[in-house]
Write an enzyme that holds these catalytic residues in place. Structure first.
Site, PDB file in Angstrom:
ATOM      1  N   GLU A  64       0.866  -1.196   0.000  1.00 52.71           N
ATOM      2  CA  GLU A  64       0.000   0.000   0.000  1.00 52.71           C
ATOM      3  C   GLU A  64       0.900   1.244   0.000  1.00 52.71           C
ATOM      4  OE1 GLU A  64      -1.591   0.771   3.935  1.00 52.71           O
ATOM      5  OE2 GLU A  64      -3.391   1.713   3.124  1.00 52.71           O
ATOM      6  N   ASN A 126      -6.887   6.159  -1.814  1.00 55.07           N
ATOM      7  CA  ASN A 126      -5.801   5.223  -1.512  1.00 55.07           C
ATOM      8  C   ASN A 126      -5.988   4.062  -2.491  1.00 55.07           C
ATOM      9  OD1 ASN A 126      -3.998   3.404  -0.413  1.00 55.07           O
ATOM     10  ND2 ASN A 126      -4.535   3.870   1.708  1.00 55.07           N
ATOM     11  N   LYS A 143      -9.382   1.949  -2.012  1.00 51.01           N
ATOM     12  CA  LYS A 143      -9.590   1.359  -0.665  1.00 51.01           C
ATOM     13  C   LYS A 143     -10.985   1.664  -0.119  1.00 51.01           C
ATOM     14  CE  LYS A 143      -7.052   1.137   3.757  1.00 51.01           C
ATOM     15  NZ  LYS A 143      -5.800   1.588   4.410  1.00 51.01           N
ATOM     16  N   GLU A 162      -5.893   8.747   7.544  1.00 47.64           N
ATOM     17  CA  GLU A 162      -6.410   8.290   6.235  1.00 47.64           C
ATOM     18  C   GLU A 162      -7.795   8.862   5.967  1.00 47.64           C
ATOM     19  OE1 GLU A 162      -5.856   4.360   4.513  1.00 47.64           O
ATOM     20  OE2 GLU A 162      -4.871   3.807   6.377  1.00 47.64           O
ATOM     21  N   CYS A 187      -4.784  -3.009   2.768  1.00 39.75           N
ATOM     22  CA  CYS A 187      -4.492  -2.935   4.199  1.00 39.75           C
ATOM     23  C   CYS A 187      -5.680  -3.248   5.107  1.00 39.75           C
ATOM     24  CB  CYS A 187      -3.871  -1.595   4.557  1.00 39.75           C
ATOM     25  SG  CYS A 187      -3.091  -1.691   6.189  1.00 39.75           S
ATOM     26  N   ASN A 212       0.270  -1.208   5.304  1.00 36.05           N
ATOM     27  CA  ASN A 212       1.161  -0.479   6.219  1.00 36.05           C
ATOM     28  C   ASN A 212       0.504  -0.609   7.585  1.00 36.05           C
ATOM     29  OD1 ASN A 212       3.222   1.790   4.896  1.00 36.05           O
ATOM     30  ND2 ASN A 212       1.535   1.277   3.535  1.00 36.05           N
TER      31      ASN A 212
HETATM   32  N1  CDV Z   1      -2.997   1.346   6.560  1.00 40.85           N
HETATM   33  C1  CDV Z   1      -3.934   0.716   7.318  1.00 40.85           C
HETATM   34  O1  CDV Z   1      -5.045   0.506   6.883  1.00 40.85           O
HETATM   35  N2  CDV Z   1      -3.539   0.385   8.575  1.00 40.85           N
HETATM   36  C2  CDV Z   1      -4.443  -0.204   9.531  1.00 40.85           C
HETATM   37  C3  CDV Z   1      -4.063   0.174  10.945  1.00 40.85           C
HETATM   38  C4  CDV Z   1      -4.187   1.608  11.204  1.00 40.85           C
HETATM   39  C5  CDV Z   1      -4.954  -0.548  11.953  1.00 40.85           C
HETATM   40  C6  CDV Z   1      -4.482  -1.717   9.419  1.00 40.85           C
HETATM   41  O2  CDV Z   1      -5.599  -2.263   9.426  1.00 40.85           O
HETATM   42  O3  CDV Z   1      -3.442  -2.367   9.403  1.00 40.85           O
END
Ligand code: CDV
Length: 335
Positions: A64, A126, A143, A162, A187, A212
């Site tokens: 990501e 994103n 996303k 975000e 993510c 991430n």
């Molecule tokens: N980049 C993300 O979506 N990170 C989230 C964190 C913040 C909980 C994740 O679900 O890994």
């Protein structure tokens, strides 16, 4: 009585589907510094691509927001040296990323890449794309589940903005590519069963996920020690319950003082991990997969047409949060 009223037929009674072999790589990245130029990041992506190509890989998956540092950790109004717009791509490929597209095409390797997208009319997402082996963009995903918050929250060690810097994506699509059907998620999406099920209902056999994930979870630090476990738990369950492969790829390591989970991996429809990165830096993990194996699951235990009960699942799409029973069970059906 219809054919679907019988149990799933033993797989042995069918002619085995022809193999659809594919060699895939998780192209994990280590930290990207706050002011690291795109050209340097793209050089790192190309190095991973070349290593993968030398190993016979046909598709490499990057994390990501793979072109910049994870900028949602800063409230940019408090950071005079940061220009928010500089973190977004206004074209893809653009002046820096075209080098990655050109080299991938030369090597005949497809890739999936996460980045911050700014549309010509100023919308910000994103985003993750899927690029075929001939360099053409097959699909774009934005996303759907955006974690974190919108406003500055001074109590946090670092921000997770975000919900300030991106708009919500609104569909889970799948595309015919790489001799199969491929979907993408980003993510936080990987923690939600709806992600995998939506993609599986769109026919996905291979789900590509960049992430991430800071090891420190500010709203409840007691979850910190579980980050690695939860990462694999959700992706392994998603793969098995939907009879598909999952490739989950991190940007890991200590980036601008924030330590993030690595543990990128490739998961089979059995739910087992086939390959996993062992460092928290730039690294590839590869696996030979066969998309025909998905049918072993989607034609038996998880034969959706036969066993799913959408008529019972109405609340999944009509209701957002839980509505528990009344405080007393009096008068409630079945006490
Ligand atoms: N980049 C993300 O979506 N990170 C989230 C964190 C913040 C909980 C994740 O679900 O890994």
């Amino acid at each position: 009585m219809t054919d679907l009223d019988h149990d799933a037929p033993a797989l042995g009674s069918h002619k085995a589907a022809p193999s659809r072999a594919l060699k895939v790589a998780a192209g994990q990245l280590g930290p990207i510094a706050r002011h690291e130029p795109r050209s340097s990041v793209v050089a790192r992506l190309v190095a991973l691509l070349e290593e993968a190509a030398a190993d016979g890989v046909e598709l490499i998956v990057y994390p990501e927001l793979a072109l910049t540092t994870f900028f949602p950790r800063w409230y940019v109004e408090n950071e005079p040296d940061l220009d928010l717009d500089s973190f977004y791509e206004t074209e893809m490929p653009g002046p820096d990323t075209s080098r990655l597209f050109d080299r991938a095409k030369e090597l005949g390797v497809g890739f999936s890449l996460g980045y911050a997208e700014m549309t010509p009319d100023g919308h910000r997402y994103n985003t993750q794309i899927l690029v075929d082996r001939d360099g053409s963009t097959v699909g774009k995903y934005r996303k759907v589940h955006l974690p974190g918050h919108r406003e500055y929250e001074p109590w946090r060690e670092f921000q997770h903005l975000e919900r300030r810097y991106f708009e919500l994506g609104d569909s889970f699509d799948a595309w015919r590519a790489f001799n199969g059907v491929v979907g993408m998620a980003t993510c936080n999406d990987r923690r939600w069963p709806e992600t995998y099920r939506s993609l599986a209902l769109a026919g996905a056999e291979l789900i590509l996920i960049g992430y991430n994930t800071p090891l420190h979870y500010a709203p409840d630090p007691s979850q910190n020690r579980l980050q690695g476990f939860h990462n694999h738990l959700v992706m392994q369950a998603g793969a098995y319950q939907n009879g598909c492969y999952v490739v989950g790829v991190a940007k890991g390591g200590l980036e601008e003082g924030v330590d993030s989970l690595a543990e990128s991996c490739i998961i089979s429809p059995t739910g087992e991990i086939l390959a996993e990165c062992v460092t928290d830096g730039d690294e590839i993990a590869t696996a030979d997969i066969d998309l025909a194996i998905c049918a072993k699951f989607t034609q038996t235990l998880f034969q959706f047409e036969r066993y799913r009960r959408p008529e019972v699942y109405g609340t999944h799409v009509t209701q957002k949060g839980p509505i528990p029973p009344p405080t007393t069970n009096k008068g409630h059906q079945d006490g």
